[in-house]
Design a protein around this motif. Structure first.
Motif, PDB file in Angstrom:
ATOM      1  N   GLU B 104      40.449   7.448  72.288  1.00  0.00           N
ATOM      2  CA  GLU B 104      39.608   7.773  73.497  1.00  0.00           C
ATOM      3  C   GLU B 104      39.490   8.390  74.379  1.00  0.00           C
ATOM      4  N   LEU B 105      40.394  10.141  73.527  1.00  0.00           N
ATOM      5  CA  LEU B 105      40.161  11.560  74.186  1.00  0.00           C
ATOM      6  C   LEU B 105      38.836  11.631  73.275  1.00  0.00           C
ATOM      7  N   GLY B 106      39.067  11.356  72.048  1.00  0.00           N
ATOM      8  CA  GLY B 106      38.315  12.403  70.739  1.00  0.00           C
ATOM      9  C   GLY B 106      36.843  12.467  71.579  1.00  0.00           C
ATOM     10  N   PRO B 107      36.216  10.596  72.002  1.00  0.00           N
ATOM     11  CA  PRO B 107      34.847  10.408  71.575  1.00  0.00           C
ATOM     12  C   PRO B 107      34.247  10.853  73.053  1.00  0.00           C
ATOM     13  N   SER B 206      36.198   2.415  66.247  1.00  0.00           N
ATOM     14  CA  SER B 206      35.447   2.191  66.991  1.00  0.00           C
ATOM     15  C   SER B 206      35.288   3.786  67.905  1.00  0.00           C
ATOM     16  N   GLY B 207      36.210   4.670  67.565  1.00  0.00           N
ATOM     17  CA  GLY B 207      36.197   5.836  68.555  1.00  0.00           C
ATOM     18  C   GLY B 207      34.820   6.505  67.916  1.00  0.00           C
ATOM     19  N   LEU B 208      34.067   6.141  66.819  1.00  0.00           N
ATOM     20  CA  LEU B 208      32.862   7.045  66.205  1.00  0.00           C
ATOM     21  C   LEU B 208      31.931   5.742  66.980  1.00  0.00           C
ATOM     22  N   ILE B 209      32.299   4.524  67.331  1.00  0.00           N
ATOM     23  CA  ILE B 209      30.906   3.639  67.455  1.00  0.00           C
ATOM     24  C   ILE B 209      30.456   4.416  69.557  1.00  0.00           C
ATOM     25  N   LYS B 210      31.888   4.852  69.803  1.00  0.00           N
ATOM     26  CA  LYS B 210      31.397   5.333  70.682  1.00  0.00           C
ATOM     27  C   LYS B 210      30.919   6.179  71.416  1.00  0.00           C
ATOM     28  N   GLY B 211      31.010   7.666  70.160  1.00  0.00           N
ATOM     29  CA  GLY B 211      30.585   8.521  69.409  1.00  0.00           C
ATOM     30  C   GLY B 211      29.429   8.151  70.159  1.00  0.00           C
ATOM     31  N   ALA B 212      28.639   7.553  68.573  1.00  0.00           N
ATOM     32  CA  ALA B 212      27.395   7.065  68.707  1.00  0.00           C
ATOM     33  C   ALA B 212      26.367   7.075  69.662  1.00  0.00           C
ATOM     34  N   VAL B 213      26.804   6.046  71.011  1.00  0.00           N
ATOM     35  CA  VAL B 213      26.563   5.569  72.189  1.00  0.00           C
ATOM     36  C   VAL B 213      26.563   6.626  73.324  1.00  0.00           C
ATOM     37  N   PHE B 214      27.636   7.083  73.300  1.00  0.00           N
ATOM     38  CA  PHE B 214      27.367   8.594  74.384  1.00  0.00           C
ATOM     39  C   PHE B 214      26.513   9.816  73.727  1.00  0.00           C
ATOM     40  N   GLY B 215      26.186  10.106  72.399  1.00  0.00           N
ATOM     41  CA  GLY B 215      25.214  10.938  72.191  1.00  0.00           C
ATOM     42  C   GLY B 215      23.896  10.560  72.312  1.00  0.00           C
ATOM     43  N   PHE B 216      23.284   9.074  72.433  1.00  0.00           N
ATOM     44  CA  PHE B 216      22.500   8.381  72.359  1.00  0.00           C
ATOM     45  C   PHE B 216      22.296   8.407  73.943  1.00  0.00           C
ATOM     46  N   SER B 248      27.452  12.193  82.532  1.00  0.00           N
ATOM     47  CA  SER B 248      28.559  12.306  82.522  1.00  0.00           C
ATOM     48  C   SER B 248      29.453  10.853  83.291  1.00  0.00           C
ATOM     49  N   ILE B 249      28.155  10.284  84.108  1.00  0.00           N
ATOM     50  CA  ILE B 249      29.067   8.525  85.017  1.00  0.00           C
ATOM     51  C   ILE B 249      28.807   8.209  83.985  1.00  0.00           C
ATOM     52  N   MET B 250      27.779   8.022  83.274  1.00  0.00           N
ATOM     53  CA  MET B 250      27.273   6.871  82.018  1.00  0.00           C
ATOM     54  C   MET B 250      28.732   7.077  80.955  1.00  0.00           C
ATOM     55  N   ILE B 251      28.947   8.330  80.806  1.00  0.00           N
ATOM     56  CA  ILE B 251      29.900   8.424  80.024  1.00  0.00           C
ATOM     57  C   ILE B 251      31.353   7.307  79.934  1.00  0.00           C
ATOM     58  N   LEU B 252      31.302   7.632  81.063  1.00  0.00           N
ATOM     59  CA  LEU B 252      32.717   6.954  81.588  1.00  0.00           C
ATOM     60  C   LEU B 252      32.810   5.629  82.210  1.00  0.00           C
ATOM     61  N   LEU B 253      31.050   5.686  82.240  1.00  0.00           N
ATOM     62  CA  LEU B 253      31.466   3.685  82.369  1.00  0.00           C
ATOM     63  C   LEU B 253      31.626   3.024  81.220  1.00  0.00           C
ATOM     64  N   LEU B 254      30.282   3.571  80.280  1.00  0.00           N
ATOM     65  CA  LEU B 254      30.652   3.073  79.064  1.00  0.00           C
ATOM     66  C   LEU B 254      31.547   3.173  78.240  1.00  0.00           C
ATOM     67  N   ASP B 255      32.669   3.984  78.653  1.00  0.00           N
ATOM     68  CA  ASP B 255      33.928   4.657  77.919  1.00  0.00           C
ATOM     69  C   ASP B 255      34.665   3.195  78.561  1.00  0.00           C
ATOM     70  N   THR B 259      35.605   0.243  75.793  1.00  0.00           N
ATOM     71  CA  THR B 259      36.878  -0.187  75.353  1.00  0.00           C
ATOM     72  C   THR B 259      37.027  -2.066  75.627  1.00  0.00           C
ATOM     73  N   PHE B 260      36.502  -2.225  76.431  1.00  0.00           N
ATOM     74  CA  PHE B 260      36.836  -3.685  76.568  1.00  0.00           C
ATOM     75  C   PHE B 260      36.230  -4.546  75.418  1.00  0.00           C
ATOM     76  N   ALA B 261      35.187  -4.598  75.014  1.00  0.00           N
ATOM     77  CA  ALA B 261      34.833  -4.560  73.900  1.00  0.00           C
ATOM     78  C   ALA B 261      35.174  -4.544  73.381  1.00  0.00           C
ATOM     79  N   LEU B 262      35.259  -3.398  72.154  1.00  0.00           N
ATOM     80  CA  LEU B 262      36.163  -3.295  71.223  1.00  0.00           C
ATOM     81  C   LEU B 262      37.774  -3.109  70.877  1.00  0.00           C
ATOM     82  N   PHE B 263      38.373  -3.491  72.083  1.00  0.00           N
ATOM     83  CA  PHE B 263      39.639  -3.446  72.143  1.00  0.00           C
ATOM     84  C   PHE B 263      40.299  -4.138  71.007  1.00  0.00           C
TER      85      PHE B 263
END
Lengths: 253, 263
Positions: B104-107, B206-216, B248-255, B259-263
């Motif tokens: 969570e916190l890393g990505p 899963s954190g790295l996948i989040k990172g890739a999506v956020f980076g994009f 920032s909003i998109m990051i939190l929304l997508l997070d 999280t639900f998708a990768l749980f």
């Protein structure tokens, strides 16, 4: 006469606002055509349409006999390399130094190897009376006149057939304006490049134009040679040239 | 009665307009990304631009991302200790810090820092190029501005934000270790063992996948807002604010969604 640019019945609207209304014009090889007109008359839109930066609502634009609307993306890029542009503010790339700016079209557009491109860029800088001492400077370190010269060097770097000058002398002192005017004349007369210019500067207009078109409310309302411009009694031209506050521009504008 | 209908109609009209505006923005953003990716995957390739962006994103973001992670890891260990010591569950602290940082916190922290640092600078740079006709100049010099400006940023953002997330994870866990061992007097060997035992590959992936999506998303929004900014310096300022806020909003929304998708 061979024409480098042919515009037929060109119109452009933004929403309900008609900025260009059925413009037709032809520019011959080696000719210097100047578009004049008040602010908001559609001069910049006309040039941007010819360059393909804005898509016209209707009409035909031919560059070197080719209808630009029918060109593929690749052909359009090739055609654009035959058109140089000197933007009003120079539009030099801030993150690149002078030599990188001048050689940009050669390296990225024509895929010329960097060493050769730099050699050509230095020749072009010399053509606009600059030397290699400015090559490593960044645009923020250049004066207004020097920026314009570097931008002109960049515009002629790819050996274009046509150069577009967007208010080339705006914001420059009279002497620097004179130098830029001389360079424009040199481009057209010595290098045989056709020129399409937009200007408000009457001195520049007298100096650089072969033919002039006056644009008002999206239409060319007067067209003639440099000599005819000074001799005509057309009330629009007379008001524009003399800068009179009273006249048809003000009553109909 | 009639005035109620009129009010309702005005209300529905506003909602309709907002919804259509929202759909139009999504459509325009999608087209923008398709154009950029298509331009980028067709030759010629501008390696120099890609390398420059890689250095900007991957190297110059390291100090700010690392520092955030270090202090977050340290603070989290202390906070956990305050709560867990009441139930004598201090042994769970290394695992909690590990899971929280990697999943969570890393990505999220790395992405928010990159959005503030790079998203803003991308919008400001491209926006200034737009209003000073430099993007028009690119086009008239026969260079595709999507290929030259947008694609290198999106590409490096997508691949290098995960790298920053990984660094963030490591430094965050190290921060937790420092506080745990040197301030709370945990046994160093036990702390490391507990951390390693709770390490699950999928948490990190899963954190790295989040990172890739956020980076994009950060780079796409940064470029998009800059590319369509207008109205001089004020317009560029507005676009920059929009870019950071939207990212920032998109990051939190997508997070939440991821999280639900990768749980």
């Amino acid at each position: 006469m061979e024409y480098v640019i042919e515009v037929e019945n060109l119109s452009k609207s933004f929403g309900s606002k008609e900025v260009l209304q059925g413009i037709s014009m032809k520019i011959g090889r080696g000719e210097s055509y100047v578009v004049i007109g008040g602010s908001g008359s559609g001069k910049s839109v006309l040039v941007k349409c010819i360059l393909g930066l804005i898509e016209p609502t209707s009409g035909v634009i031919k560059i070197n006999g080719q209808d630009v609307a029918k060109l593929s993306q690749k052909e359009l890029f090739k055609t654009r390399l035959k058109c140089g542009v000197l933007y009003q503010g120079g539009a030099l790339f801030d993150s690149l130094n002078v030599i990188e700016n001048v050689s940009f079209g050669l390296i990225y557009g024509l895929q010329v190897p960097q060493k050769e491109a730099y050699k050509i860029a230095l020749e072009k800088l010399e053509a606009v009376d600059l030397d290699e001492t400015v090559a490593k400077l960044y645009p923020s370190e250049l004066s207004g006149g020097m920026s314009k010269r570097v931008a002109l060097a960049r515009a002629i770097a790819t050996d274009p057939d046509i150069i577009f000058f967007d208010e080339p002398t705006t914001g420059l002192d009279p002497i620097t304006s004179g130098i830029i005017n001389d360079l424009i004349v040199r481009c057209t007369k010595e290098m045989g490049i056709s020129a399409v210019s937009i200007t408000h500067d009457i001195n520049s207009l007298k100096h650089i134009s072969d033919r002039v078109g006056l644009l008002f409310k999206g239409k060319i309302i007067w067209e003639g040679t440099n000599k005819e411009l000074l001799a005509t009694d057309n009330p629009y031209v007379v008001q524009f040239i003399n800068g009179n506050a009273e006249g048809p521009f003000t009553t109909q504008g | 009665m009639g005035s109620h209908f009129a009010e309702l109609s005005v209300f529905l009209d506003r909602i309709g307009r907002l919804f259509i505006g929202f759909l139009a923005s999504i459509g325009s953003l999608t087209l923008f990304s398709i154009k950029a990716i298509w331009a980028g995957i067709t030759p010629p390739y501008y390696w120099k631009q890609i390398l420059q962006q890689a250095v900007q994103i991957g190297y110059f973001s390291l100090p700010v991302v690392g520092m955030t992670a270090l202090f977050t890891g340290m603070a989290m260990t202390l906070q956990c200790y305050a709560g867990f010591s009441e139930f004598t569950a201090e042994n769970a602290i290394p695992s909690v810090v590990m899971i929280a940082m990697t999943r969570e916190l890393g990505p999220v922290l790395a992405a928010l820092m990159v959005a503030g640092r790079l998203g803003a600078s991308m919008t400001a740079e491209i926006g200034t190029m737009k209003v000073t006709e430099q993007i028009d100049a690119l086009t008239t010099l026969s260079v595709n501005s999507y290929k030259y400006l947008v694609f290198p940023r999106i590409l490096t953002g997508t691949f290098l934000v995960p790298f920053l997330v990984l660094i963030d994870d490591i430094i965050g866990i190290l921060g937790g270790y420092l506080v745990g061992v040197y301030y709370l007097n945990f046994n160093a060997a036990n702390y490391i063992r507990n951390t390693l035992e709770s390490m699950v590959t999928w948490d990190i992936v899963s954190g790295l996948i989040k990172g890739a999506v956020f980076g994009f998303v950060i780079c796409l929004m940064g470029c998009y807002q800059g590319y369509f900014s207008k109205g001089g310096a004020e317009g560029v300022g507005r676009a920059t604010t929009n870019s950071v806020v939207t990212s920032s909003i998109m990051i939190l929304l997508l997070d939440g969604i991821l999280t639900f998708a990768l749980f």
